[in-house]
Scaffold this motif. Sequence first.
Motif, PDB file in Angstrom:
ATOM      1  N   SER A 153      14.691  58.779  66.393  1.00  0.00           N
ATOM      2  CA  SER A 153      13.986  59.111  67.624  1.00  0.00           C
ATOM      3  C   SER A 153      14.643  58.417  68.808  1.00  0.00           C
ATOM      4  O   SER A 153      15.165  57.316  68.699  1.00  0.00           O
ATOM      5  CB  SER A 153      12.518  58.676  67.524  1.00  0.00           C
ATOM      6  OG  SER A 153      11.884  58.799  68.773  1.00  0.00           O
TER       7      SER A 153
ATOM      8  N   SER B 138      11.277  60.026  64.866  1.00  0.00           N
ATOM      9  CA  SER B 138      10.290  60.927  65.434  1.00  0.00           C
ATOM     10  C   SER B 138       9.720  61.756  64.293  1.00  0.00           C
ATOM     11  O   SER B 138      10.400  62.618  63.732  1.00  0.00           O
ATOM     12  CB  SER B 138      10.952  61.834  66.485  1.00  0.00           C
ATOM     13  OG  SER B 138      10.039  62.796  66.962  1.00  0.00           O
TER      14      SER B 138
ATOM     15  N   SER C 249       5.659  58.838  66.075  1.00  0.00           N
ATOM     16  CA  SER C 249       6.923  58.221  65.675  1.00  0.00           C
ATOM     17  C   SER C 249       6.640  56.948  64.895  1.00  0.00           C
ATOM     18  O   SER C 249       5.577  56.344  65.015  1.00  0.00           O
ATOM     19  CB  SER C 249       7.797  57.917  66.894  1.00  0.00           C
ATOM     20  OG  SER C 249       7.125  57.030  67.779  1.00  0.00           O
TER      21      SER C 249
ATOM     22  N   ASP D  82       3.106  63.360  70.352  1.00  0.00           N
ATOM     23  CA  ASP D  82       4.197  62.996  69.455  1.00  0.00           C
ATOM     24  C   ASP D  82       3.736  61.866  68.548  1.00  0.00           C
ATOM     25  O   ASP D  82       2.876  61.063  68.922  1.00  0.00           O
ATOM     26  CB  ASP D  82       5.431  62.519  70.225  1.00  0.00           C
ATOM     27  CG  ASP D  82       6.075  63.617  71.057  1.00  0.00           C
ATOM     28  OD1 ASP D  82       5.772  64.796  70.804  1.00  0.00           O
ATOM     29  OD2 ASP D  82       6.867  63.286  71.962  1.00  0.00           O
TER      30      ASP D  82
ATOM     31  N   LYS E 120       6.775  66.176  66.605  1.00  0.00           N
ATOM     32  CA  LYS E 120       7.153  66.415  68.002  1.00  0.00           C
ATOM     33  C   LYS E 120       6.295  67.530  68.574  1.00  0.00           C
ATOM     34  O   LYS E 120       6.171  68.606  67.983  1.00  0.00           O
ATOM     35  CB  LYS E 120       8.639  66.799  68.083  1.00  0.00           C
ATOM     36  CG  LYS E 120       9.229  66.781  69.466  1.00  0.00           C
ATOM     37  CD  LYS E 120       9.407  65.382  69.989  1.00  0.00           C
ATOM     38  CE  LYS E 120      10.152  65.363  71.315  1.00  0.00           C
ATOM     39  NZ  LYS E 120      10.192  64.011  71.901  1.00  0.00           N
ATOM     40  N   ASN E 121       5.675  67.264  69.724  1.00  0.00           N
ATOM     41  CA  ASN E 121       4.829  68.267  70.387  1.00  0.00           C
ATOM     42  C   ASN E 121       3.791  68.832  69.413  1.00  0.00           C
ATOM     43  O   ASN E 121       3.590  70.028  69.308  1.00  0.00           O
ATOM     44  CB  ASN E 121       5.676  69.393  70.966  1.00  0.00           C
ATOM     45  CG  ASN E 121       6.567  68.941  72.087  1.00  0.00           C
ATOM     46  OD1 ASN E 121       6.106  68.487  73.116  1.00  0.00           O
ATOM     47  ND2 ASN E 121       7.875  69.042  71.865  1.00  0.00           N
TER      48      ASN E 121
END
Length: 826
Positions: free
Chosen positions: A385, A124, A119, A117, A127-128
């Motif tokens: 986030s 965020s 941020s 991830d 993500k992934n």
Amino acid sequence: MEKLLLPLLLFFSILLSPAAYTPPDHFFINCGSDTNAIVSGNPNRTFIGDSVSSGSLSFSKEGSYVTTNNQTSEVLYQTARIFKQQSSYEFDIDAGGTYLVRLHFFNSTNVSTAVFDVSAARFSLLKNFTILRSSTNDSNSPLIDEFLVSITQGKFSIHFTPLGSSFAFINAIEVFLAPENFIPDTAPTSPSNNHGGILSHALQTIYRINVGGAKVTPENDTLWRTWIPDDGFLYNPKMAKNSTPFSGSLKYQGNVTDFIAPYPVYRTAKEMNIDSSRLSNTFNVTWCFNVSKNSRHFVRVHFCNIVGKTDGNIIFKLYLNGIYPRKINPYDMAGTLDTPFFLDFVLDSDESGAMNISIGPSEDSPEQKTAFLNGVEIMEIMGESSVIKPDKSKKTVFLVVGPVVGGLLVCTLAVGLFIVLKKRKRTPVETSVWSPLSVQGGGSSHSKGIDRTINFSPVPNLNLALRIPFAEIQFATNNFDEKLLIGKGGFGNVYRGNLKNGLKVAVKRGQPGSGQGLPEFQTEIMILSKIRHRHLVSLIGYCDERFEMILVYEFMEKGTLRDHLYNRNLPCLPWKQRLQICIGAARGLHYLHKGSTGGIIHRDIKPTNILLDENLIAKVADFGLSKLAPMDQTYVSTGIKGTFGYLDPEYFKTQQLTEKSDVYSFGVVLLEVLCARPAISRDPQLPREQVNLAEWGLLCHQKGLLDTIIDPSIKSQISPNSLRKFAETAEKCLQEDGADRPSMGDVLWDLEYALQLQQTAVHREPHEDSTTDANSGLQMIHVQRLPSLSLQVEKDDMPILGDSTTDESLLSTSEVFSQLRINDAR
């Protein structure tokens, strides 16, 4: 000659620009390197090696190391910084404002397995993230993710968080101040409404399109941006043509500078392809973009009149998602030819994940009946986030006093929790609105203390009895063989498969590790593990191993209702069969609304989500957007979700969801079944009033012309009385005020009546219906009218189960299942 002329024109357009802004020389970071990399541009940029950077930049050296890549000749991507634990880059910001933040990634064998991830500033950003899944371009080209973030003076950090046992990496970073007022804080969402607070969010650039022109690379852009050609996004390429490229000097003025969009974007355009041989040239040119579902987007459209012959001779219309007509008068907005201007909007995407931008002629145009567009930018407005960053400055103190304070904290929390729980036992919980289906409870029999390792996605307290091992799903689908692919959608792919016990199944697989669709995944499991009805899809199992989100259903031989309405390769459904399908779907919806404790609102009724088994028995499917509500409430306040064309207009205006919202959507389905026309037509030849089926169908019914739009293949099959009752039912469902719509119980009753009128010679006066004669002698097969609940009870119905894992009757009916065999599944 043009290749030589373009740089000169670009140079002079920059000299003539009124902008006082000068592109900054920091921060440009060459990650994992002790040398600088010079990247050509206008001006050039020098990316400073992070190992030799000045005191205005720092990064987490603990747990980081450098990897080299010999697969590219570009110096900027020959090194990368690797992080084995949560780490960050920290920048000293000396001036607050809107900053462009770009993250550079380059695929190589050293980093291809990274999952992490990213941020920054409470947002965020990624993500992934994995380079293999995220990169859609050439493997020899870098992947650059761009964000616009409001940053205040002081420290600004970008955090990299590896997932599980993986690691994070980064090749290069750009963080630099954008021109003043580059992005507004407020932009219109409709002709009468504005959306404020844009700058309180981060924006992620999704598309930057040079309409009518070639790719613009960072070397030819004033802010080192990339603009890609528009041809791949045109809905009907025959309706548009490239304008003759402009070769003079642009007349930048006001807040429009070459930093808003560079010269190459404004010197090209697409315009309507007017053809004198056509009977009509009143069509639209449409561009279609795939965006995140149910998300808010900032959209900027660029114009420069290089098409008109004289000032003020063109007026045209701009449409956003087909519902926001905006009259574009270049003369009013820019004054003269060759003068760039732009417009900003905020648009919400629906469940389809599609965004359409169209231009078309206006009847007010004094001379040329045409329209043009030069550029499009689409940025997703991101939420905050939930990631909590560790405060490393307090790490040493925590190591010293941590055990003491930790013990006191545990005791305090335990006492506080005891008091809260005791109080909650005495005081009933009150809610002001209906709440979404919770994934924290709901009758799961397994322990709440399950050890959730890195091999599992965060899906708490779901029904373990329904969990299917990933290895078994791989076996069932031959490791997700492309030959077994039967559908694609926003959620992921749908595969045909066979379990080891011989049961045919459909496997809906979310994008592995993406995290997108997680709430829908959880909600569908929670609902389908607790209900059973002949006309509702039932779940066989799910898998949440290895960052997977997989749902497994029994294979439905006949696919979706939509398939049978529009696929010419399938036999045409006769009118009686269509009525029976509508009745089955109505039974399933009525059971959702009234047959379950608290009631369930589906929120995404459409032909794609009505499935048919081998006997054409209808089952309602896809409960990812559903809402659960207590019996004593009348509505739920919620963000708008659903599919455009089926959305309840009252829900759209008030954001208050009721059971009547499903009734409206079902009314659109009834018209679609009758007419075999889509809810929203994309046919550019259709007049504007015929694009929306609900509006067009109601207008035809009111004028007594409904028979003119009925599906010709069934028109001769429908008895006049059955058509009258069916049309009246659809009209009542489509009332603008939800209070004027019937309940699903009354809709079901009227559809049963329409079927009886089709099957028999039963006579009723036109004024008699379910609301005036509920006690008629008309007998419904297998249906009993219950005045207290208005609920149809069938022998196949089962109640909502408190705990499906302990109910013997549920386990004994495991063969009654269905699936999502759809081409646009979520």
